[in-house]
Design a protein around this motif. Structure first.
Motif, short mmCIF file in Angstrom:
data_model
loop_
_atom_site.label_atom_id
_atom_site.label_comp_id
_atom_site.label_asym_id
_atom_site.label_seq_id
_atom_site.Cartn_x
_atom_site.Cartn_y
_atom_site.Cartn_z
N LYS A 1 0.60 -1.18 0.16
CA LYS A 1 -0.44 -0.46 0.20
C LYS A 1 0.75 1.27 -0.06
O LYS A 1 0.80 2.35 -0.54
N VAL A 2 2.73 1.53 0.92
CA VAL A 2 2.81 1.93 1.09
C VAL A 2 3.74 2.68 -0.62
O VAL A 2 3.93 4.17 -0.62
N LEU A 3 4.05 0.81 -0.82
CA LEU A 3 4.58 1.66 -2.68
C LEU A 3 3.97 1.68 -3.95
O LEU A 3 4.59 2.56 -4.39
N ALA B 1 3.50 5.50 -2.69
CA ALA B 1 4.77 6.39 -3.24
C ALA B 1 4.76 6.67 -5.22
O ALA B 1 5.25 7.87 -5.32
N VAL B 2 4.75 5.62 -5.50
CA VAL B 2 4.76 5.75 -7.20
C VAL B 2 3.40 6.53 -7.48
O VAL B 2 3.95 7.68 -8.21
N ALA B 3 2.23 6.77 -6.69
CA ALA B 3 1.46 7.83 -7.40
C ALA B 3 1.87 9.09 -6.75
O ALA B 3 0.96 9.72 -7.25
N ARG B 4 1.92 9.08 -5.77
CA ARG B 4 2.52 10.46 -5.46
C ARG B 4 3.37 11.15 -6.83
O ARG B 4 3.39 12.56 -6.77
N LEU B 5 4.80 10.44 -7.00
CA LEU B 5 5.01 10.90 -7.98
C LEU B 5 4.59 11.07 -9.37
O LEU B 5 5.42 12.30 -10.32
N ILE B 6 3.26 10.44 -9.81
CA ILE B 6 3.17 10.84 -10.78
C ILE B 6 2.51 12.08 -11.40
O ILE B 6 2.23 12.60 -11.74
N HIS B 7 1.45 12.01 -9.41
CA HIS B 7 1.04 13.42 -10.05
C HIS B 7 1.91 14.76 -9.57
O HIS B 7 0.87 15.52 -10.64
N LYS C 1 -0.08 1.15 -9.97
CA LYS C 1 -0.02 -0.31 -9.49
C LYS C 1 0.32 -0.69 -10.72
O LYS C 1 1.32 -1.68 -11.03
N TYR C 2 -0.65 -0.72 -12.20
CA TYR C 2 0.20 -0.57 -13.55
C TYR C 2 1.78 -0.62 -13.77
O TYR C 2 2.37 -0.99 -14.71
N ALA C 3 1.92 0.61 -13.35
CA ALA C 3 3.02 0.97 -13.58
C ALA C 3 4.50 0.65 -12.55
O ALA C 3 5.64 -0.34 -13.17
N ILE C 4 4.44 -0.08 -11.70
CA ILE C 4 5.00 -1.09 -10.13
C ILE C 4 5.07 -2.63 -11.32
O ILE C 4 6.42 -2.93 -11.42
N VAL C 5 4.17 -2.90 -11.93
CA VAL C 5 3.82 -4.51 -12.32
C VAL C 5 4.59 -4.32 -13.62
O VAL C 5 5.25 -5.26 -13.99
N HIS D 1 10.51 -8.96 -5.23
CA HIS D 1 9.82 -8.32 -4.10
C HIS D 1 8.65 -7.86 -3.90
O HIS D 1 7.95 -7.65 -2.52
N ILE D 2 8.27 -7.93 -5.16
CA ILE D 2 6.26 -6.90 -4.85
C ILE D 2 5.61 -8.42 -4.53
O ILE D 2 4.67 -8.54 -4.09
#
Length: 600
Positions: A332-334, A337-343, A376-380, A445-446
């Motif tokens: 959830k934290v990951l 964090a990525v969503a904040r970078l996208i924003h 989520k899609y960016a991480i995967v 790790h994910i």
């Protein structure tokens, strides 16, 4: 559909000595059946009705017409009754002069219905001897009423076409007023309902069914496969297509549509001269070939939902590196964090509609659902492109995956740059993410973060619940069985309630239990019972009483001695104890008590 019997029984009734000649008519379904002409007639009551709303209702309801023979005539009376009801007057209040004249004119015209003769048989030939039978339904609507009518078209042995009236129906248009396309669509639904009833009741096998309407807008609705409608039109189109096919619907001109008569106020004296009972002339022509025509939607139409354009953003080149994800211990934290970078990236590029969020900034607002999904899609996507680079190249070039690949049996597909499991359940009712889950490598790790996250979501239940939650979320972890079992085994929260139960160690045995003295040296005593016993028998029966037992148990060899007592009194117990002593000898504790040195 037994309103019209298949055989002519008039001759049989006349041959019987039942007084048929004195009674030349019979009644069927509330109608008058003339045996001589083999036709149906209507009898109109001529009694005077008061010029009130109650009198109008009584006159309209006195016309019993279950098959809709008089639908074009009765619809005028129904319309007048609804207009009177909208005036909110009392049932016995006299009508106005204009209303009285209008109602009296319609009521007097009903007398001509007694001259109306309707043939009892569908067609003048036997249905069993026909070559082909076809049902034709016509529908139409106006601002006053909606109507539908059904005809049976047959081809006899001489290749001649015969058409017979089957059923008609007319209803007042709903209030408040609808648009004409809406009313035409309601009329089409009425025709489908009539078809379902006739189909279930008729005894003959029908070869084909056709539906005719004069509204090209309705035909465009029925034939549509590309556009979406609003609720009113969508529900009625779904009702029509539930029982019929678009190929069964055809266009008919207004002049050739007999259902148009049911939507107008036709005088009773003109009903016999219309095509209401005979059907349109083009039905008498034999169909050389059934032609199917495709009808397009008439645009612009306010009932068509607007098309929504969705823009997809493709990012070329690796923007992230999956080794950065190892710094996070929560899925959830990951994602946040990525969503904040996208924003922040979208704000810097000016692609956000939020006015305060411009350029590089520290945003305290919560992440939106779209940003979390994109994260989520960016991480995967980042993990898959680093782990399954060879598989991506093979799928994009159309080459078969190598034999040593772990993904060879998954029938992979690429969807928006993501590897998904193919499978054979594309036609199921499951969601898209459950039918084609995202492939996740087990050693990354994910995968551990995902298992921990959904294990917590299912309240730390077992492996099957955790696997089910991961699959429902749209993820397919390769070899997830061992990974999930390992994480559950090491979960601190799970180990606490599932640990081994602690047992308390018993104390050492006393010396009396371990002595090697003769039996009954050290004794334990208890009393149990009672039981009902027969003490004596009399002429009238027997006398019952209760008794108990005293159990003496040797503490060392576990020998048992039992003595009966008749009551739970001290004297009874002492007597039992004396009997025990007389047989077994005195116990150690009692012998020692005599010398004032008790043993136990």
């Amino acid at each position: 559909m037994e309103a019209f019997p298949k055989e002519d029984h008039a001759k049989d009734l006349k041959d019987l000595d039942l007084g048929v000649d004195s009674l030349p008519v019979q009644h069927s379904l509330g109608l008058t059946w003339n045996l001589e002409t083999d036709s149906f007639n209507f009898h109109v009551h001529q009694e005077e009705k008061p010029f009130t709303r109650r009198g109008v209702l009584s006159t309209v309801n006195s016309l019993y017409d279950p098959l809709g023979f008089l639908a074009p005539v009765v619809v005028r009376g129904k319309a007048l009754l609804r207009e009177l009801s909208s005036e909110q007057s009392d049932w016995d209040t006299p009508l106005s002069i204009e209303r009285q004249a209008e109602w009296n004119e319609w009521r007097c015209s009903l007398t001509t219905l007694e001259q109306l003769q309707i043939k009892r048989l569908y067609v003048p030939v036997s249905l069993t001897a026909t070559q082909r039978k076809k049902l034709c339904f016509f529908s139409d609507a106006s601002t006053v009423a909606i109507g539908a009518v059904a005809y049976l078209k047959v081809v006899d042995s001489n290749n001649q076409c015969q058409v017979g009236f089957v059923m008609g129906k007319a209803k007042l248009a709903p209030r408040p007023a609808h648009t004409i396309p809406h009313l035409e669509l309601c009329a089409a639904v009425l025709a489908v309902e009539m078809y379902e009833m006739i189909r279930d009741e008729i005894d003959e096998e029908i070869d084909s069914v056709r539906f005719f309407t004069e509204s090209r807008i309705v035909l465009g609705y029925i034939h549509n496969v590309s556009k979406r409608f609003y609720v009113y039109v969508a529900n009625r189109v779904a009702r029509i297509r539930k029982s019929t096919n678009p190929d069964q619907w055809c266009y008919v001109n207004t002049n050739d549509n007999p259902a148009d008569l049911a939507t107008k106020a036709i005088p009773a004296e003109h009903l016999q001269d219309t095509c209401w009972f005979s059907g349109p002339q083009f039905l008498l022509q034999r169909d050389a070939q059934e032609l199917t025509e495709t009808f397009e939607l008439v645009e612009p139409d306010s009932e068509i939902r607007p098309d929504i354009s969705v823009l997809a953003t493709k990012i070329s080149g690796a923007q992230l590196s999956s080794h950065r994800f190892e710094r996070f211990s929560s899925w959830k934290v990951l994602c946040k964090a990525v969503a904040r970078l996208i924003h922040i990236a979208r704000s810097y590029c000016g692609k956000t509609d939020d006015t305060p969020c411009k350029g590089w900034h520290k945003c305290n607002k919560s992440c939106s659902t779209s940003e979390l999904t994109q994260a989520k899609y960016a991480i995967v996507r980042c993990v898959q492109h680093e782990t399954f680079m060879e598989e991506f190249e093979c799928l994009e070039s159309g080459v078969v995956l190598p034999k040593q690949s772990l993904l060879k049996k998954l029938n992979l597909v690429i969807d928006d740059g993501l590897l998904r499991v193919g499978g054979r359940i594309s036609s199921s009712d499951l969601s898209q993410r459950e039918k084609h889950p995202l492939v996740i490598p087990r050693d990354h790790h994910i995968a551990t973060l995902l298992v921990r996250h959904y294990h917590s979501q299912v309240a730390h239940q077992g492996r099957h619940f955790t696997d089910g939650a991961i699959s429902a979320a749209g993820f397919w972890i390769i070899g997830s069985k061992h990974l999930v079992s390992s994480i559950i085994h090491n979960c601190v929260i799970c180990r606490k309630p599932r640990g081994r139960l602690q047992t308390q160690r018993m104390a050492d045995l006393p010396a009396d239990r371990l002595s090697t003295e003769p039996p009954f040296t050290n004794v334990g005593i208890d009393v149990f019972g009672p039981w009902s016993v027969v003490t004596r028998r009399t002429r009238g029966g027997s006398a019952d009483s209760k008794c108990w037992a005293v159990i003496f148990v040797c503490l060392s060899v576990r020998a048992v001695h039992i003595e009966l007592i008749e009551s739970m009194s001290t004297s009874s117990f002492i007597n039992a104890l004396q009997r025990f002593f007389s047989i077994r000898g005195r116990c150690g504790w009692y012998a020692d008590s005599k010398t004032h040195t008790p043993h136990a």
